[in-house]
Design a protein around this motif. Sequence first.
Motif, PDB file in Angstrom:
ATOM      1  N   PRO A   1       6.471   5.735  -3.383  1.00  0.00           N
ATOM      2  CA  PRO A   1       5.963   4.984  -2.233  1.00  0.00           C
ATOM      3  C   PRO A   1       7.085   4.495  -1.337  1.00  0.00           C
ATOM      4  O   PRO A   1       8.193   4.204  -1.801  1.00  0.00           O
TER       5      PRO A   1
ATOM      6  N   GLU B   1       1.111  11.758  -4.477  1.00  0.00           N
ATOM      7  CA  GLU B   1       1.667  10.415  -4.340  1.00  0.00           C
ATOM      8  C   GLU B   1       1.625   9.710  -5.698  1.00  0.00           C
ATOM      9  O   GLU B   1       0.627   9.789  -6.420  1.00  0.00           O
ATOM     10  N   LEU B   2       2.693   9.021  -6.040  1.00  0.00           N
ATOM     11  CA  LEU B   2       2.717   8.190  -7.232  1.00  0.00           C
ATOM     12  C   LEU B   2       2.264   6.786  -6.849  1.00  0.00           C
ATOM     13  O   LEU B   2       2.775   6.216  -5.877  1.00  0.00           O
ATOM     14  N   THR B   3       1.315   6.240  -7.555  1.00  0.00           N
ATOM     15  CA  THR B   3       0.752   4.936  -7.198  1.00  0.00           C
ATOM     16  C   THR B   3       1.131   3.863  -8.208  1.00  0.00           C
ATOM     17  O   THR B   3       1.657   4.166  -9.270  1.00  0.00           O
TER      18      THR B   3
ATOM     19  N   ARG C   1      10.880  11.200   2.345  1.00  0.00           N
ATOM     20  CA  ARG C   1      10.307  10.573   1.163  1.00  0.00           C
ATOM     21  C   ARG C   1      11.122  10.983  -0.062  1.00  0.00           C
ATOM     22  O   ARG C   1      11.546  12.139  -0.184  1.00  0.00           O
TER      23      ARG C   1
ATOM     24  N   THR D   1       0.923  10.226 -12.917  1.00  0.00           N
ATOM     25  CA  THR D   1       0.463   9.899 -11.568  1.00  0.00           C
ATOM     26  C   THR D   1       0.783   8.467 -11.143  1.00  0.00           C
ATOM     27  O   THR D   1       0.509   8.087 -10.012  1.00  0.00           O
ATOM     28  N   ALA D   2       1.369   7.684 -12.028  1.00  0.00           N
ATOM     29  CA  ALA D   2       1.617   6.271 -11.726  1.00  0.00           C
ATOM     30  C   ALA D   2       3.069   5.902 -12.000  1.00  0.00           C
ATOM     31  O   ALA D   2       3.699   6.436 -12.919  1.00  0.00           O
TER      32      ALA D   2
ATOM     33  N   MET E   1       0.854  -1.191   0.000  1.00  0.00           N
ATOM     34  CA  MET E   1       0.000   0.000   0.000  1.00  0.00           C
ATOM     35  C   MET E   1       0.884   1.233   0.000  1.00  0.00           C
ATOM     36  O   MET E   1       1.884   1.296   0.704  1.00  0.00           O
ATOM     37  N   VAL E   2       0.541   2.235  -0.781  1.00  0.00           N
ATOM     38  CA  VAL E   2       1.269   3.490  -0.790  1.00  0.00           C
ATOM     39  C   VAL E   2       0.926   4.274   0.457  1.00  0.00           C
ATOM     40  O   VAL E   2      -0.236   4.491   0.765  1.00  0.00           O
ATOM     41  N   SER E   3       1.947   4.718   1.193  1.00  0.00           N
ATOM     42  CA  SER E   3       1.677   5.470   2.413  1.00  0.00           C
ATOM     43  C   SER E   3       1.230   6.872   2.061  1.00  0.00           C
ATOM     44  O   SER E   3       1.636   7.449   1.073  1.00  0.00           O
ATOM     45  N   THR E   4       0.370   7.425   2.889  1.00  0.00           N
ATOM     46  CA  THR E   4      -0.084   8.790   2.675  1.00  0.00           C
ATOM     47  C   THR E   4       0.935   9.748   3.259  1.00  0.00           C
ATOM     48  O   THR E   4       1.927   9.352   3.832  1.00  0.00           O
TER      49      THR E   4
END
Length: 286
Positions: free
Chosen positions: A233, A284-286, A140, A155-156, A1-4
């Motif tokens: 992430p 955030e990049l997912t 980060r 975005t990815a 999971m990507v952290s916020t």
Amino acid sequence: MVSTSRTLTLAAAGAVLLAAGACTPQATPAPLPSGSATCTKESLPTRTPGKLTIATDEPAYQPWFVDDKPDNGEGFESAVAYAVAEKLGYARDEVVWTRVRFDSAIAPGPKEFDFDINQFSITDERKQAVDFSAPYYLVRQTIIALKSSKIAGKTALADLKDAKLGAQVGTTSYQAITDVIKPTVEPQVYNSNDDAKKALQNGQLDGLVVDLPTAFYITAAEIDDAVIVGQLPQVGTPEAFGLLLDKDSPLTGCVSGAVGQLSADGVLKQLEQQWLAQVAGAPELT
């Protein structure tokens, strides 16, 4: 999971890191109370009796330092260094600054400083050659690009696979490219962030990976047409900066204890808010 984005205070997050480190290879040396008899200025075996020698790179960048003058106490890492010195009993005029290149500091061998503060991420590989204090900042990794770059607005992570990316040599920024993004194009490595920024401006890179505060400073104050693409992430244990010391340094426990006290007292959080307040809110990049 990507952290916020970070919502824990640095004190709480540091405590989590230390607790997790006790049962993982990432464990930092057990800190000694900096107020104990073994951690008084008179008992600390520093390079110069009565003085504390602190190193950083040259140039020293904002927001970590201001005007490339570590001794002015301005910028997050300069302020942290003086706060640690004070906890150990050293007055401002008893702190001596020296300049050491990033890659030289993390290399094996005896050091010409008591500790170095230069955005050193704590890693297992580096701990084979040097010691680290308890963490003073959770970090980060972030990608920046020119507005005209093909990755601006992406975005990815999948959108970055064929991008030409770069970072400074020996940094976790470079490791983030190879381990997290895993581009099909060979990433470029540079001796300094200055060299990497020039490559970005000259169109030799699609994107540059740096830590988040540096990304905000570059895009706000150094390269007018640069933008933050997004934060990478976290993978595994959250990345954290620590003060770097000689391997098996007799100072490690006391320095680590001083950092721990500054975290518990809320001083690190106050300094973070003062000097790094602009780092919230990057996508955030997912």
